[in-house]
Design a protein around this motif. Sequence first.
Motif, PDB file in Angstrom:
ATOM      1  N   LYS A 570     -78.498 -46.397  -9.482  1.00 52.69           N
ATOM      2  CA  LYS A 570     -79.638 -47.737 -10.169  1.00 52.69           C
ATOM      3  C   LYS A 570     -78.745 -47.089 -10.861  1.00 52.69           C
ATOM      4  O   LYS A 570     -79.126 -46.622 -12.733  1.00 52.69           O
ATOM      5  CB  LYS A 570     -81.078 -48.061 -10.205  1.00 52.69           C
ATOM      6  N   PRO A 579     -76.785 -54.094 -15.113  1.00 51.67           N
ATOM      7  CA  PRO A 579     -77.129 -52.693 -14.144  1.00 51.67           C
ATOM      8  C   PRO A 579     -76.821 -52.545 -12.769  1.00 51.67           C
ATOM      9  O   PRO A 579     -75.654 -53.577 -12.207  1.00 51.67           O
ATOM     10  CB  PRO A 579     -78.929 -53.183 -13.779  1.00 51.67           C
ATOM     11  N   MET A 580     -76.193 -51.939 -11.901  1.00 47.47           N
ATOM     12  CA  MET A 580     -75.437 -52.031 -10.879  1.00 47.47           C
ATOM     13  C   MET A 580     -75.780 -50.905  -9.778  1.00 47.47           C
ATOM     14  O   MET A 580     -76.531 -49.840  -9.871  1.00 47.47           O
ATOM     15  CB  MET A 580     -74.338 -51.535 -11.605  1.00 47.47           C
ATOM     16  N   THR A 581     -76.298 -51.693  -8.538  1.00 45.02           N
ATOM     17  CA  THR A 581     -76.619 -50.748  -7.615  1.00 45.02           C
ATOM     18  C   THR A 581     -75.895 -49.609  -6.867  1.00 45.02           C
ATOM     19  O   THR A 581     -74.412 -50.411  -6.162  1.00 45.02           O
ATOM     20  CB  THR A 581     -77.097 -51.930  -6.335  1.00 45.02           C
ATOM     21  N   ALA A 596     -80.111 -47.829  -0.736  1.00 52.71           N
ATOM     22  CA  ALA A 596     -79.650 -48.665  -1.823  1.00 52.71           C
ATOM     23  C   ALA A 596     -80.669 -48.436  -2.741  1.00 52.71           C
ATOM     24  O   ALA A 596     -82.233 -48.465  -2.046  1.00 52.71           O
ATOM     25  CB  ALA A 596     -79.342 -49.329  -1.820  1.00 52.71           C
ATOM     26  N   LEU A 597     -81.369 -48.541  -4.068  1.00 48.44           N
ATOM     27  CA  LEU A 597     -82.766 -48.033  -4.618  1.00 48.44           C
ATOM     28  C   LEU A 597     -82.263 -49.782  -4.503  1.00 48.44           C
ATOM     29  O   LEU A 597     -81.407 -50.348  -5.301  1.00 48.44           O
ATOM     30  CB  LEU A 597     -82.182 -47.762  -5.849  1.00 48.44           C
TER      31      LEU A 597
END
Lengths: 662, 143
Positions: A570, A579-581, A596-597
């Motif tokens: 994350k 933010p970016m996953t 994925a978080l």
Amino acid sequence: MIPELGHFALILALLTAATQSLIPLFGGLKRTANVSAAAVPAARAQFVFCLLAFACLTAAFVLQDFSVTYVATNSNSALPLHYRVSAVWGAHEGSLLLWALILSGWTVAVTFFSRNLPDVFRVRVIAVMGAISVGFYLFMLLTSNPFSRLLPSAVEGNDLNPLLQDFGLILHPPMLYMGYVGLVVPFSFAVAALIGGRLDPAWTRWTRPWTVVAWVFLTLGITLGSWWAYYELGWGGWWFWDPVENASFMPWLMATALIHSLAVSEQRGAFKAWTVLLAIFAFSLSLLGTFLVRSGVLVSVHAFATDPARGLFILMFLALVVGSALVLFALRAQAVSGGGRFDLFSRETLLLINNVLLVVAAASVLLGTLYPLILDAMGLGKISVGPPYFNSVFVPLVLVLLAVLGIGPLTRWKKDRSRRLATLLRWPLIASIVAGVVLTVASDAEGLAAVLAGLVFAAWVAATTALALVERVKLRTSPLAGLLRLPRGFTGMTVAHLGAAVMVVGITLTTALSTEKDLRLSPGDTYAIAGYEFRFSGVRQSPGPNYRAQRGHIEVTRSGKTIAQLFPEKRLYLNSSSPMTEAAIDPGFTRDLYAALGDELGDGAWAVRIYHKPFVRWIWLGGLLMALGGILAVTDRRYRIMVRNERGRSDRALASGAFAEG
Amino acid sequence: MIFVGVIVTGVALAATLAFIAIGENMLYFFSPTQVKNGEAPRERTLRVGGLVVPGSVAREQGSLTVQFDLSDNRESLTVKYTGILPDLFREGQGIVATGALEPGGTFVAEEVLAKHDEKYMPPEVAEALELAEQGGRMSNPQE
């Protein structure tokens, strides 16, 4: 200084493009061929100027000149070098410059590979391409200048959208644009033929390889885009029927139809007017795609730039280009139509069905994409048309298309006997039904009917394609010699059709068999899906060049054996605080494991997304096979001979005789 | 001729099917005010949008269910969602949710979308906010 140089180069490119499109008009009126011939050096000069402009913008990014608005908005001193270069086409202005550069590149390619065409025709093609270039340069200079200065200059840039800071995005836009813009070549050939009022077999022989090359790029671009969305958007989907995806998919469907109708025009001289119309439609849809993406009229994750003035410009340009091409078609279609007759039961008929299906498919995608916009424009409410619409219209069309795809290559040109075909197709039919049923039972999936349909049709395509290969090889004395002597065009078709089968298998099985779980996991928790045990051991801080990441660790085991270590992240990009996953994927030929978080839920627990996606790679493998098929087809001997003759210029007189002005 | 007829019929059939499919799969958008006024149908899939009310986001213990209020600065609507929220979901952010209204008036979302740009507002939400503002003035002239 460098940005001003770039700006100046862009203006020069506009002027040379205008020369390139106007001089042949003048020369045509005065009937002086040597004046018209000036279009060729003009086209090459235009490419050089555009390349210079592009190099200047790239230099501004590499040297971090934050006094240029476009650079300050889309870059940052902490951005790694390779992303600074790809940031050139990361947003609106730069991607247009890339578009214009690719357009001038295609034009230069045409000037080099068309020496063999009659001068009048060649110059007309180049002039049409020049007119399109003028439109794009004007658009850039009037509404979206990538070189405009920021005063006072910014101390630090804004950063590139984190979604675009990725390897896939370095490649995806150039590939897609090569395809999009490449369709300008068949379009210009079509318009030039309409102007001249003559269309002969040489026309199709020239148009076909160019169309296939553009189609290959488009196929690769869409495949890359799908793969990128899968791993980068963080929720593991590979196609969303998003309007921007549709914008690239519609020209692809049209170009696919065009390739098949060109085959008929080249081999049998039929469908000529239809082929010309398809060439016009394919490029029109490319332009429409640009309009949809760049005007910001769409409700879409891709609508980065929203500016009504730009939208209006492209809409007018679109209306002008498409409108005049269609008017020209209406006036001249009679002159280019006609050609070989064929029986109801023939390969021509099957290719016609293929064309109708592809065009209807493109029209249904167009309807679903534009319908919400039209309703909204008329004040009839805000609606959206989701994947259920596209799936319910598209899937039946594709199934019929696959059925026809199986029969087409086995059918003879002009006239065939239904009994011969029935005997021939008996075994593939039985084999595909048996294979479909066995595989469906073995796959143990829910939604049996869909899986059965998908697998039977994929098996049908594979079986009939194999049969067509066998039939072809049988003509030779020994199978090996037959295989080696296959024309590349035929091999290409076989590979591309098998690619379609592979893709259908991938889509069917991924859709039916995927397990997708959103879970709450505390450190030490385990969760099992599809026989794989996922063990979550918590999240740690991990710094990156221009972001801060929280890095999770998940160990995947199967019957006690470790299969993979997954590290989903994350990320928080520091400059834009977005933010970016970043998903973690363990890829495999028959399955992907995907983690994925989500959010932190307190006490060390996290929301975690865990997927098991069987056969998802087959979707992109299918796309790659289709593109490979296209590459094989354009390297066919007859096109290589054409290029060789080009060098020797031996049959120039012959060709110009065939193209004599009407 | 027969052949042309077959093709024309086929295309007409496909067009009819496409329009039926589009009619069945159209998702209408409603603002919280419209929902409060009872304009939105119950138990049918639809889309709602607005700003996430600061301080309204509540997680259920031990599960992935989240509840939050969505507002167009005039009325608000409670939304319930089970699953992972998008990266850009945060308080004060404009979002669009797809789902259905429960008999109790809570919106149960199957999908929550936040645009991938923190400056960008979904167009429907922007328009809903604007409308609510105008409507607010018109119906409450004393303010």
